[in-house]
Design a protein around this motif. Structure first.
Motif, PDB file in Angstrom:
ATOM      1  N   GLY A 182       0.390  -0.959  -0.122  1.00 58.34           N
ATOM      2  CA  GLY A 182      -0.017   0.262   0.197  1.00 58.34           C
ATOM      3  C   GLY A 182       0.809   1.526  -0.051  1.00 58.34           C
ATOM      4  N   LEU A 183       2.155   1.171  -0.812  1.00 63.88           N
ATOM      5  CA  LEU A 183       3.211   2.345  -0.484  1.00 63.88           C
ATOM      6  C   LEU A 183       3.344   2.918  -2.243  1.00 63.88           C
ATOM      7  N   SER A 184       2.716   2.442  -2.408  1.00 61.68           N
ATOM      8  CA  SER A 184       2.112   2.736  -4.134  1.00 61.68           C
ATOM      9  C   SER A 184       1.891   4.393  -4.145  1.00 61.68           C
ATOM     10  N   PRO A 185       3.188   5.338  -5.168  1.00 60.43           N
ATOM     11  CA  PRO A 185       2.937   7.205  -4.849  1.00 60.43           C
ATOM     12  C   PRO A 185       1.574   6.913  -5.713  1.00 60.43           C
ATOM     13  N   SER A 216       0.181  -5.810  -7.906  1.00 61.01           N
ATOM     14  CA  SER A 216      -0.240  -6.947  -7.392  1.00 61.01           C
ATOM     15  C   SER A 216      -2.037  -6.820  -7.750  1.00 61.01           C
ATOM     16  N   TYR A 217      -2.331  -8.172  -8.212  1.00 59.97           N
ATOM     17  CA  TYR A 217      -4.281  -7.891  -8.376  1.00 59.97           C
ATOM     18  C   TYR A 217      -4.856  -7.777  -6.665  1.00 59.97           C
ATOM     19  N   SER A 218      -4.285  -7.620  -5.728  1.00 59.36           N
ATOM     20  CA  SER A 218      -4.558  -7.354  -4.516  1.00 59.36           C
ATOM     21  C   SER A 218      -4.635  -5.933  -4.961  1.00 59.36           C
ATOM     22  N   THR A 219      -3.460  -5.385  -4.762  1.00 61.04           N
ATOM     23  CA  THR A 219      -3.251  -3.739  -4.421  1.00 61.04           C
ATOM     24  C   THR A 219      -4.165  -3.338  -5.870  1.00 61.04           C
ATOM     25  N   VAL A 220      -4.142  -3.785  -6.217  1.00 57.02           N
ATOM     26  CA  VAL A 220      -5.722  -2.835  -7.688  1.00 57.02           C
ATOM     27  C   VAL A 220      -6.731  -2.883  -6.825  1.00 57.02           C
ATOM     28  N   ARG A 260      -7.901  -2.962  -3.456  1.00 61.83           N
ATOM     29  CA  ARG A 260      -7.969  -2.274  -2.617  1.00 61.83           C
ATOM     30  C   ARG A 260      -8.120  -0.630  -3.194  1.00 61.83           C
ATOM     31  N   ARG A 261      -6.587  -0.580  -4.377  1.00 64.07           N
ATOM     32  CA  ARG A 261      -6.869   0.905  -4.932  1.00 64.07           C
ATOM     33  C   ARG A 261      -8.143   1.388  -5.029  1.00 64.07           C
ATOM     34  N   LEU A 262      -9.080   0.744  -6.192  1.00 72.45           N
ATOM     35  CA  LEU A 262     -10.509   0.336  -6.416  1.00 72.45           C
ATOM     36  C   LEU A 262     -11.715   0.426  -5.477  1.00 72.45           C
ATOM     37  N   ALA A 263     -11.172  -0.014  -4.341  1.00 73.64           N
ATOM     38  CA  ALA A 263     -11.925  -0.152  -3.569  1.00 73.64           C
ATOM     39  C   ALA A 263     -11.937   1.538  -2.352  1.00 73.64           C
ATOM     40  N   GLU A 264     -10.517   1.811  -2.637  1.00 68.58           N
ATOM     41  CA  GLU A 264     -10.462   3.092  -1.622  1.00 68.58           C
ATOM     42  C   GLU A 264     -11.798   3.792  -2.334  1.00 68.58           C
TER      43      GLU A 264
END
Length: 414
Positions: free
Chosen positions: A101-104, A147-151, A153-157
């Motif tokens: 969860g530390l993506s720019p 990763s798939y889970s990162t994408v 989480r970003r959409l769920a935000e």
């Protein structure tokens, strides 16, 4: 300890009253190792009382968990809608800071923009909607290591679910607010800024066209315990009818007729029968709220209706504003309560059902609780205009992010 045996040599435990296999008998289980002297007693893991049993406690050993060497990823469902069952798939994407969860911020913005774009765009993707995996593939093509889970989480935000869609009708009438304001005023008992009189009546009119009289090939089944009611899929056609209806806004009562077809003549004939009712014949003014259908088009119907019915004032809604006509609420009730599922062996049976439902509805009719105001409509149109501007700016930013950079992506430079 008392032991009993059956004919097969198996022992029976008196306290549990069950048969014990010889291989599982307590006497054949491995003995616990004896602790050396002066060893402090091991504290118990539970303070609950022990359950009485003839079985000896079996020592258990915890298996150490090794650190995973690779990351696993959920495969999307074949429909492209939601994530399917957790089935196989080794992810070839490395789990770095992005996975934690530390993506720019630029990367997060780009992922959300990819989820909001149309799938059939310049990339020529033959898709009608996007799944999370489709967004992942597009991000990987742009060089992002997510990763798939990162994408996900970003959409769920921002509660982005690109696989869900719904119909939308955009208000395109430039005079939408100007035409809709008198209708909203009438619903709140006002006309041109003045309150309505005691003998003023407001009617909402419209028609349900092409109602099919369908008879099922086989008889349906009533609902039962754990089963919905069922009706046959195959049917026979027996023609169509048109239901013309008028709603009294302040009483909730309905007057309607069933005709063979829609048009100017059937509509005006039904309107004449409606206004001949005793309580409407005494009305000083009748405000008739209409849409822009061919039977009562705004360019010709006001003059024609005024010549036949001097007390009627036709008030037309804007284009694509049927949701402001209260008669549509009644039509929704009719379709759900009286016409679904359709099973009529003739047009006469369909006509009888509509008129009987109308009579039952009038026995307990009440006016609809309408709270929508002119101010709320104005605020809504302002939000629509602001959304148009925001969408145009978002598309411009997305095109800027799509431009190829001279160096590697920002997320790969660290």
């Amino acid at each position: 300890m008392i032991q009993l045996s059956d004919a097969y040599g198996r022992s029976r435990c008196p306290c549990l009253n069950r048969t014990i296999s010889p291989s599982l008998h307590p006497s054949n289980l491995p003995k616990r190792a004896v602790s050396p002297p002066n060893t402090p007693p091991r504290p118990s893991r539970s303070v609950a009382p022990a359950w009485p049993s003839a079985w000896r406690s079996i020592q258990t050993f915890r298996t150490p968990r090794s650190a995973p060497a690779v990351a696993w990823m959920l495969k999307p469902s074949t429909s492209g809608a939601a994530v399917g069952p957790p089935k196989a798939g080794l992810s070839l994407m490395p789990r770095g800071p992005e996975g934690r969860g530390l993506s720019p911020p630029e990367t997060t913005t780009l992922v959300k923009a990819l989820a909001c774009e149309r799938p059939t765009d310049t990339q020529r993707r033959p898709l009608a909607r996007l799944s999370v995996f489709d967004v992942c593939q597009r991000a990987w093509q742009l060089g992002l290591t997510l990763s798939y889970s990162t994408v996900w989480r970003r959409l769920a935000e921002d509660a982005l679910r690109p696989w869900l869609q719904e119909q939308w009708l955009f208000p395109r009438d430039p005079r939408f607010l100007e035409k809709a304001s008198p209708v909203l005023e009438l619903y709140h008992r006002r006309w041109q800024g003045e309150p309505l009189g005691p003998k003023d009546v407001v009617l909402c009119a419209d028609e349900m066209t092409n109602l099919q009289a369908l008879s099922r090939i086989h008889q349906g089944l009533p609902p039962a315990s754990g089963r919905r009611g069922r009706y046959e899929f195959e049917y026979e056609r027996h023609g169509t009818v048109c239901y013309l209806a008028f709603l009294e806004v302040f009483t909730g009562r309905i007057y309607g007729e069933v005709t063979e077809q829609n048009g100017i003549v059937p509509f005006e004939r039904a309107l004449g029968h409606c206004v001949q009712q005793a309580h409407l014949a005494r009305a000083t003014r009748i405000f008739l709220i209409l849409d822009n259908g061919c039977a009562h088009h705004p360019s010709t119907s006001p003059r024609r209706l005024r010549e036949q019915f001097p007390q009627i004032h036709a008030v037309h809604l804007p284009t694509h504003a049927s949701w402001l006509n209260q008669i549509e609420i009644f039509f929704s009730i009719v379709r759900r309560k009286a016409l679904t599922p359709a099973d009529f062996d003739s047009k006469a049976a369909l006509r009888t059902r509509l008129l009987q439902f109308q009579r039952c509805y009038n026995e307990r009719a009440e006016p609809f609780s309408w709270n929508y105001t002119q101010e709320q409509l104005a605020a809504y149109l302002e939000r629509v205009a602001a959304h148009e501007q925001e969408y145009a700016e978002r598309q411009q930013r997305l095109e800027t992010l799509r431009q190829p950079a001279s160096g590697p992506p920002h997320c790969l430079m660290n």
